[in-house]
Design a protein around this motif. Structure first.
Motif, PDB file in Angstrom:
ATOM      1  N   LEU A   1       0.840  -1.183   0.000  1.00 12.41           N
ATOM      2  CA  LEU A   1       0.000   0.000   0.000  1.00 12.41           C
ATOM      3  C   LEU A   1       0.877   1.236   0.000  1.00 12.41           C
ATOM      4  O   LEU A   1       2.087   1.160   0.215  1.00 12.41           O
ATOM      5  N   GLU A   2       0.264   2.378  -0.272  1.00 13.69           N
ATOM      6  CA  GLU A   2       1.002   3.631  -0.324  1.00 13.69           C
ATOM      7  C   GLU A   2       0.273   4.686   0.497  1.00 13.69           C
ATOM      8  O   GLU A   2      -0.945   4.818   0.409  1.00 13.69           O
ATOM      9  N   THR A   3       1.032   5.389   1.320  1.00 14.12           N
ATOM     10  CA  THR A   3       0.500   6.497   2.101  1.00 14.12           C
ATOM     11  C   THR A   3       0.994   7.798   1.477  1.00 14.12           C
ATOM     12  O   THR A   3       2.196   7.960   1.237  1.00 14.12           O
ATOM     13  N   VAL A   4       0.074   8.709   1.197  1.00 17.37           N
ATOM     14  CA  VAL A   4       0.427   9.989   0.593  1.00 17.37           C
ATOM     15  C   VAL A   4       0.036  11.109   1.546  1.00 17.37           C
ATOM     16  O   VAL A   4      -1.138  11.237   1.916  1.00 17.37           O
ATOM     17  N   VAL A   5       1.021  11.901   1.956  1.00 19.71           N
ATOM     18  CA  VAL A   5       0.791  13.048   2.846  1.00 19.71           C
ATOM     19  C   VAL A   5       0.965  14.312   2.020  1.00 19.71           C
ATOM     20  O   VAL A   5       2.032  14.540   1.453  1.00 19.71           O
ATOM     21  N   THR A   6      -0.088  15.114   1.941  1.00 14.85           N
ATOM     22  CA  THR A   6      -0.020  16.331   1.131  1.00 14.85           C
ATOM     23  C   THR A   6       0.197  17.588   1.961  1.00 14.85           C
ATOM     24  O   THR A   6       0.526  18.635   1.417  1.00 14.85           O
ATOM     25  N   GLU A   7       0.003  17.486   3.271  1.00 17.12           N
ATOM     26  CA  GLU A   7       0.241  18.642   4.140  1.00 17.12           C
ATOM     27  C   GLU A   7       0.546  18.151   5.543  1.00 17.12           C
ATOM     28  O   GLU A   7      -0.134  17.266   6.060  1.00 17.12           O
ATOM     29  N   PHE A   8       1.577  18.748   6.161  1.00 16.39           N
ATOM     30  CA  PHE A   8       1.932  18.379   7.525  1.00 16.39           C
ATOM     31  C   PHE A   8       2.436  19.625   8.238  1.00 16.39           C
ATOM     32  O   PHE A   8       3.394  20.263   7.805  1.00 16.39           O
ATOM     33  N   PHE A   9       1.769  19.966   9.332  1.00 17.68           N
ATOM     34  CA  PHE A   9       2.056  21.214  10.029  1.00 17.68           C
ATOM     35  C   PHE A   9       3.488  21.292  10.543  1.00 17.68           C
ATOM     36  O   PHE A   9       4.059  22.379  10.640  1.00 17.68           O
ATOM     37  N   ALA A  10       4.099  20.164  10.894  1.00 12.76           N
ATOM     38  CA  ALA A  10       5.443  20.171  11.472  1.00 12.76           C
ATOM     39  C   ALA A  10       6.452  20.802  10.526  1.00 12.76           C
ATOM     40  O   ALA A  10       7.361  21.522  10.964  1.00 12.76           O
ATOM     41  N   LEU A  11       6.293  20.567   9.234  1.00 11.83           N
ATOM     42  CA  LEU A  11       7.221  21.142   8.277  1.00 11.83           C
ATOM     43  C   LEU A  11       7.084  22.659   8.220  1.00 11.83           C
ATOM     44  O   LEU A  11       8.080  23.374   8.077  1.00 11.83           O
ATOM     45  N   ARG A  12       5.861  23.159   8.357  1.00 15.80           N
ATOM     46  CA  ARG A  12       5.664  24.612   8.367  1.00 15.80           C
ATOM     47  C   ARG A  12       6.291  25.233   9.611  1.00 15.80           C
ATOM     48  O   ARG A  12       6.905  26.303   9.550  1.00 15.80           O
ATOM     49  N   MET A  13       6.139  24.551  10.748  1.00 13.78           N
ATOM     50  CA  MET A  13       6.713  25.075  11.979  1.00 13.78           C
ATOM     51  C   MET A  13       8.234  25.062  11.938  1.00 13.78           C
ATOM     52  O   MET A  13       8.900  25.986  12.392  1.00 13.78           O
ATOM     53  N   LEU A  14       8.799  24.005  11.375  1.00 16.64           N
ATOM     54  CA  LEU A  14      10.252  23.915  11.259  1.00 16.64           C
ATOM     55  C   LEU A  14      10.793  25.008  10.341  1.00 16.64           C
ATOM     56  O   LEU A  14      11.844  25.597  10.597  1.00 16.64           O
ATOM     57  N   LYS A  15      10.061  25.263   9.268  1.00 21.51           N
ATOM     58  CA  LYS A  15      10.483  26.321   8.345  1.00 21.51           C
ATOM     59  C   LYS A  15      10.429  27.676   9.030  1.00 21.51           C
ATOM     60  O   LYS A  15      11.337  28.502   8.880  1.00 21.51           O
ATOM     61  N   ALA A  16       9.370  27.929   9.805  1.00 23.63           N
ATOM     62  CA  ALA A  16       9.232  29.194  10.520  1.00 23.63           C
ATOM     63  C   ALA A  16      10.338  29.366  11.547  1.00 23.63           C
ATOM     64  O   ALA A  16      10.796  30.486  11.808  1.00 23.63           O
ATOM     65  N   ALA A  17      10.791  28.253  12.137  1.00 25.51           N
ATOM     66  CA  ALA A  17      11.852  28.305  13.141  1.00 25.51           C
ATOM     67  C   ALA A  17      13.245  28.230  12.521  1.00 25.51           C
ATOM     68  O   ALA A  17      14.245  28.195  13.235  1.00 25.51           O
ATOM     69  N   ARG A  18      13.292  28.194  11.200  1.00 22.41           N
ATOM     70  CA  ARG A  18      14.561  28.095  10.459  1.00 22.41           C
ATOM     71  C   ARG A  18      15.354  26.858  10.863  1.00 22.41           C
ATOM     72  O   ARG A  18      16.573  26.900  11.017  1.00 22.41           O
ATOM     73  N   SER A  19      14.636  25.762  11.056  1.00 20.17           N
ATOM     74  CA  SER A  19      15.273  24.503  11.440  1.00 20.17           C
ATOM     75  C   SER A  19      15.039  23.406  10.409  1.00 20.17           C
ATOM     76  O   SER A  19      15.384  22.249  10.642  1.00 20.17           O
ATOM     77  N   LEU A  20      14.444  23.777   9.272  1.00 19.51           N
ATOM     78  CA  LEU A  20      14.097  22.764   8.280  1.00 19.51           C
ATOM     79  C   LEU A  20      15.346  22.142   7.654  1.00 19.51           C
ATOM     80  O   LEU A  20      15.417  20.925   7.460  1.00 19.51           O
ATOM     81  N   GLU A  21      16.337  22.987   7.367  1.00 21.53           N
ATOM     82  CA  GLU A  21      17.582  22.469   6.795  1.00 21.53           C
ATOM     83  C   GLU A  21      18.335  21.677   7.869  1.00 21.53           C
ATOM     84  O   GLU A  21      18.608  22.169   8.962  1.00 21.53           O
ATOM     85  N   GLY A  22      18.659  20.455   7.581  1.00 22.27           N
ATOM     86  CA  GLY A  22      19.345  19.610   8.555  1.00 22.27           C
ATOM     87  C   GLY A  22      18.393  18.751   9.364  1.00 22.27           C
ATOM     88  O   GLY A  22      18.835  17.851  10.083  1.00 22.27           O
ATOM     89  N   TYR A  23      17.089  19.012   9.263  1.00 25.35           N
ATOM     90  CA  TYR A  23      16.103  18.205   9.973  1.00 25.35           C
ATOM     91  C   TYR A  23      15.941  16.860   9.270  1.00 25.35           C
ATOM     92  O   TYR A  23      15.842  16.792   8.043  1.00 25.35           O
ATOM     93  N   GLU A  24      15.957  15.788  10.033  1.00 25.01           N
ATOM     94  CA  GLU A  24      15.748  14.452   9.480  1.00 25.01           C
ATOM     95  C   GLU A  24      14.372  13.958   9.896  1.00 25.01           C
ATOM     96  O   GLU A  24      14.085  13.810  11.078  1.00 25.01           O
ATOM     97  N   CYS A  25      13.522  13.730   8.906  1.00 23.55           N
ATOM     98  CA  CYS A  25      12.150  13.313   9.195  1.00 23.55           C
ATOM     99  C   CYS A  25      12.143  11.958   9.914  1.00 23.55           C
ATOM    100  O   CYS A  25      12.767  11.005   9.435  1.00 23.55           O
ATOM    101  N   PRO A  26      11.426  11.846  11.032  1.00 23.25           N
ATOM    102  CA  PRO A  26      11.353  10.583  11.778  1.00 23.25           C
ATOM    103  C   PRO A  26      10.151   9.743  11.357  1.00 23.25           C
ATOM    104  O   PRO A  26       9.722   8.852  12.094  1.00 23.25           O
ATOM    105  N   CYS A  27       9.592  10.031  10.189  1.00 18.06           N
ATOM    106  CA  CYS A  27       8.344   9.377   9.767  1.00 18.06           C
ATOM    107  C   CYS A  27       8.471   7.859   9.736  1.00 18.06           C
ATOM    108  O   CYS A  27       7.597   7.145  10.248  1.00 18.06           O
ATOM    109  N   LEU A  28       9.545   7.347   9.143  1.00 18.60           N
ATOM    110  CA  LEU A  28       9.688   5.895   9.063  1.00 18.60           C
ATOM    111  C   LEU A  28       9.876   5.276  10.438  1.00 18.60           C
ATOM    112  O   LEU A  28       9.450   4.141  10.674  1.00 18.60           O
ATOM    113  N   ASP A  29      10.506   6.008  11.354  1.00 17.59           N
ATOM    114  CA  ASP A  29      10.664   5.495  12.720  1.00 17.59           C
ATOM    115  C   ASP A  29       9.313   5.416  13.420  1.00 17.59           C
ATOM    116  O   ASP A  29       9.002   4.412  14.072  1.00 17.59           O
ATOM    117  N   MET A  30       8.512   6.467  13.304  1.00 15.07           N
ATOM    118  CA  MET A  30       7.194   6.463  13.920  1.00 15.07           C
ATOM    119  C   MET A  30       6.316   5.364  13.328  1.00 15.07           C
ATOM    120  O   MET A  30       5.676   4.594  14.052  1.00 15.07           O
TER     121      MET A  30
END
Length: 209
Positions: A121-150
């Motif tokens: 099966l395939e899961t498609v995420v089109t919007e996730f608030f965490a990415l917006r918050m990380l971008k606002a905090a200028r922490s998006l670059e270097g952030y490693e998504c923990p999605c596969l771990d979760m």
């Protein structure tokens, strides 16, 4: 806290219930608010670890914590709704959708799950608030998504062994986040029994049953 010393936005997406007595709030409204505050804690915690110990450590601990939480959520889902048939993508897709909604609201994450094969099966995420918050905090670059771990924690809790890959990621420029999930064996594994025992030992008796 952003890299330039400014506080990152504390607001989460979506509108909280209109101001009224807590006694007048429905169970659903309280659950929505709790999810938002839990993720806000997660965001502030990540920023605090990054500031004190660096982003590499923040990424590592974030992945460990979300896998732990994911495993508990997966075990709870299996105990509450039953273990999905690992050989049925339809049942597994329903479980993934249910797990997603257990941890987030539709305002926080927009996603859908679909079968793409007899055992995948395939899961498609089109919007996730965490990415917006990380971008606002200028922490998006270097952030490693923990999605596969979760998600790995989810399947461990469910007792279903899968092989997952990230096909596309919004953090790295993709139009959506796509996860391909292929089932490897039947549910009710020893891993689930162990996870259930751990949860039962940690929860009060009335919640562990």
């Amino acid at each position: 806290m952003s890299d330039d010393g400014k506080e990152a936005p504390d607001r989460l997406p979506g509108k909280l219930p209109d101001l009224k007595s807590v006694r007048d709030l429905s169970e659903n409204e309280l659950t929505v608010a709790l999810r938002q505050f839990w993720w806000l804690h997660d965001a502030r915690w990540y920023q605090g670890v990054k500031k004190r110990f660096g982003q590499e450590v923040a990424n590592e601990i974030n992945a460990e914590a979300l896998r732990f939480v994911g495993r508990r959520v997966g075990t709870w889902y299996a105990n509450t709704h039953g273990v999905p048939d690992g050989s049925s993508p339809a049942e597994l897709a329903e479980a993934v959708a249910g797990l997603t909604r257990t941890m987030t609201t539709e305002q926080m994450m927009r996603s859908h799950v679909e079968e793409i094969g007899e055992e995948s099966l395939e899961t498609v995420v089109t919007e996730f608030f965490a990415l917006r918050m990380l971008k606002a905090a200028r922490s998006l670059e270097g952030y490693e998504c923990p999605c596969l771990d979760m998600r790995g924690g989810w399947f461990e809790g469910l007792g279903v062994k899968v092989e997952e890959t990230t096909v596309e990621c919004m953090r790295t420029g993709g139009s959506a986040c796509r996860f391909h999930t292929e089932v490897r064996r039947e549910p009710h594994t020893e891993a689930q029994a162990t996870a259930h025992a751990e949860v039962s030992a940690e929860l009060p008796a009335e919640q562990a049953s």
